[in-house]
Design an enzyme around this catalytic site. Structure first.
Site, PDB file in Angstrom:
ATOM      1  CE  LYS A  84     -92.931  -1.490 -47.815  1.00 22.87           C
ATOM      2  NZ  LYS A  84     -91.545  -1.007 -47.738  1.00 22.87           N
TER       3      LYS A  84
HETATM    4  O1  G3P Z   1     -88.549  -1.978 -46.488  1.00 24.78           O
HETATM    5  C1  G3P Z   1     -88.056  -1.418 -45.299  1.00 24.78           C
HETATM    6  C2  G3P Z   1     -86.598  -1.168 -45.428  1.00 24.78           C
HETATM    7  O2  G3P Z   1     -86.351  -0.329 -46.547  1.00 24.78           O
HETATM    8  C3  G3P Z   1     -85.978  -0.527 -44.200  1.00 24.78           C
HETATM    9  O3  G3P Z   1     -84.616  -0.839 -44.237  1.00 24.78           O
HETATM   10  O4  G3P Z   1     -82.231  -0.618 -43.617  1.00 24.78           O
HETATM   11  O5  G3P Z   1     -83.734   1.437 -43.685  1.00 24.78           O
HETATM   12  O6  G3P Z   1     -84.000  -0.292 -41.879  1.00 24.78           O
HETATM   13  P1  G3P Z   1     -83.600  -0.051 -43.315  1.00 24.78           P
END
Ligand code: G3P
Length: 222
Positions: A84
């Site tokens: 990533k």
């Molecule tokens: O893979 C990206 C994800 O973990 C972000 O999620 O809910 O932190 O925006 P969030």
């Protein structure tokens, strides 16, 4: 549509694997910290041993050489590790170099269709547009997914659209409707996908009626 779990929690991953519908896992530094991983690389290796598909592990360097150094180390952990890399200029440079070396990448922290266009031109294996975080600032996160899917189809880009930052089942539904290749989601969201109260009510009624039928059969001496 591939279902990825957005977690580094080994117990959640084991539960999702047991369902038979898990295709991969995405992690990031926040999720690694949340999971309390003692050794990052060993933890990623353990995830790869549990999961049948790709596992994203994120670099933390923000310079080109540092990203390349970390990416090459991460790629050595397991053949199904996907590196990533954040969508910044140094990251795009690194993705281009890594794609030429055959190292598969997941370009993350994408918030616009032009960013996604750049990532595809650099040869990213996956692009991760963050739906929920756009919704959080009153933007239409799912519109971005639809735009990226359309652009990639227009030019036959091979980069896979990995809808990320999904917060509830409707995000997964909408991502599927606009044609995302992958949805990565928290474990609770994955479990919510298959829950419906009418299913539970209907099953309870079937079992209750079957019990009554058996009792009636027994009374009739059947
Ligand atoms: O893979 C990206 C994800 O973990 C972000 O999620 O809910 O932190 O925006 P969030």
């Amino acid at each position: 549509m591939k279902f990825f779990l957005d977690t580094a929690d080994l117990n959640e991953i084991r539960q999702a694997v047991s369902l038979g519908i898990l295709d991969g896992v995405t992690t990031n530094p926040t999720l690694i910290r949340k999971a309390g991983a003692r050794d990052f690389h060993e933890h990623i290796r353990q995830i790869c041993e549990l999961v049948p598909g790709d596992v994203s592990a994120e670099v933390t360097a923000v310079d080109y050489e540092g990203m390349l150094r970390e990416a090459r180390q991460l790629a050595k952990i397991h053949e199904r590790v996907v590196v990533k890399i954040p969508l910044i200029p140094e990251g795009i440079r690194a993705i281009k170099t890594l794609s030429e070396e055959g190292v598969r990448t997941n370009c993350t922290l994408c918030f616009s269709a032009t960013q996604a266009l750049v990532a595809a031109k650099a040869g990213a294996t996956y692009i991760s547009p963050f739906v929920g975080r756009l919704d959080d600032i009153s933007s239409e996160g799912m519109t971005l997914i639809g735009q990226v899917v359309q652009i990639y189809r227009n030019y036959d880009f091979r980069t896979q659209v990995l809808a990320a930052s999904l917060r509830h089942p409707m995000h997964v539904l909408d991502a599927a409707l606009v044609g995302a290749d992958v949805a990565t989601m928290p474990f609770p969201v994955m479990m919510q996908l298959l829950k419906h109260p009418l299913t539970d009510i209907g099953l309870e009624r079937f079992l209750k009626d079957w019990e009554a039928y058996l009792q009636a059969q027994k009374s009739a001496g059947a």
